[in-house]
Design a protein around this motif. Structure first.
Motif, PDB file in Angstrom:
ATOM      1  N   VAL A  31      41.010  40.330  33.263  1.00  0.00           N
ATOM      2  CA  VAL A  31      40.778  41.500  32.427  1.00  0.00           C
ATOM      3  C   VAL A  31      41.261  42.709  33.208  1.00  0.00           C
ATOM      4  CG1 VAL A  31      39.008  42.943  31.351  1.00  0.00           C
ATOM      5  CG2 VAL A  31      38.779  40.455  31.320  1.00  0.00           C
ATOM      6  N   GLU A  32      42.057  43.542  32.567  1.00  0.00           N
ATOM      7  CA  GLU A  32      42.496  44.780  33.206  1.00  0.00           C
ATOM      8  C   GLU A  32      41.356  45.787  33.141  1.00  0.00           C
ATOM      9  OE1 GLU A  32      45.574  48.457  32.536  1.00  0.00           O
ATOM     10  OE2 GLU A  32      46.195  46.501  31.823  1.00  0.00           O
ATOM     11  N   LEU A  33      40.925  46.260  34.312  1.00  0.00           N
ATOM     12  CA  LEU A  33      39.845  47.242  34.369  1.00  0.00           C
ATOM     13  C   LEU A  33      40.379  48.665  34.306  1.00  0.00           C
ATOM     14  CD1 LEU A  33      37.619  45.606  37.114  1.00  0.00           C
ATOM     15  CD2 LEU A  33      37.468  45.351  34.632  1.00  0.00           C
ATOM     16  N   GLY A  34      41.627  48.849  34.721  1.00  0.00           N
ATOM     17  CA  GLY A  34      42.221  50.182  34.688  1.00  0.00           C
ATOM     18  C   GLY A  34      43.314  50.319  35.723  1.00  0.00           C
ATOM     19  N   ASP A  35      43.779  51.544  35.872  1.00  0.00           N
ATOM     20  CA  ASP A  35      44.817  51.830  36.864  1.00  0.00           C
ATOM     21  C   ASP A  35      44.200  51.854  38.258  1.00  0.00           C
ATOM     22  OD1 ASP A  35      46.696  52.137  34.845  1.00  0.00           O
ATOM     23  OD2 ASP A  35      46.369  54.293  34.691  1.00  0.00           O
ATOM     24  N   ALA A  36      44.875  51.242  39.213  1.00  0.00           N
ATOM     25  CA  ALA A  36      44.452  51.303  40.613  1.00  0.00           C
ATOM     26  C   ALA A  36      45.063  52.578  41.197  1.00  0.00           C
ATOM     27  CB  ALA A  36      44.916  50.073  41.373  1.00  0.00           C
ATOM     28  N   ILE A  37      44.235  53.509  41.598  1.00  0.00           N
ATOM     29  CA  ILE A  37      44.684  54.807  42.111  1.00  0.00           C
ATOM     30  C   ILE A  37      44.840  54.769  43.623  1.00  0.00           C
ATOM     31  CG2 ILE A  37      44.142  57.269  42.229  1.00  0.00           C
ATOM     32  CD1 ILE A  37      44.691  56.136  39.368  1.00  0.00           C
ATOM     33  N   ALA A  38      43.839  54.216  44.317  1.00  0.00           N
ATOM     34  CA  ALA A  38      43.853  54.179  45.787  1.00  0.00           C
ATOM     35  C   ALA A  38      42.840  53.156  46.270  1.00  0.00           C
ATOM     36  CB  ALA A  38      43.511  55.550  46.363  1.00  0.00           C
ATOM     37  N   ILE A  39      42.968  52.795  47.542  1.00  0.00           N
ATOM     38  CA  ILE A  39      41.985  51.946  48.198  1.00  0.00           C
ATOM     39  C   ILE A  39      41.636  52.581  49.539  1.00  0.00           C
ATOM     40  CG2 ILE A  39      43.718  50.468  49.296  1.00  0.00           C
ATOM     41  CD1 ILE A  39      41.725  48.131  48.886  1.00  0.00           C
TER      42      ILE A  39
END
Length: 87
Positions: A31-39
């Motif tokens: 399931v796509e939870l959203g855009d990955a912005i940073a870690i």
């Protein structure tokens, strides 16, 4: 030297002092939870005198996915090198 040992050594600048075995669940259904912005993560690498917080921003298009138990960050150009996470 195994690939995982080489990567650890390049990333941290030293030999691993522990080894972990983890079970990776099935990622056939995601399931796509959203855009990955940073870690952000905390590590002691190379000549660091103590642990540092490292933050890596992802380029547009990186996604945060889940199978309900584990998280997966996906980006077409994300790699891990001795410099850290490269995108």
């Amino acid at each position: 030297m195994k690939d995982k040992e080489k990567l650890y050594n390049k990333f941290h600048g030293k030999e691993a002092d522990a080894e972990y075995e983890i079970e990776i669940d099935d990622f056939d259904v995601l399931v796509e939870l959203g855009d990955a912005i940073a870690i952000e993560y905390e590590a002691k690498k190379h000549d660091d005198k103590s642990k540092q917080i490292y933050r890596h921003k992802f380029k547009k298009g990186a996604k945060l996915l889940s199978n309900g138990k584990q998280l997966l960050i996906y980006g077409e150009k994300i790699t891990v090198t001795e410099r850290g996470i490269i995108n």
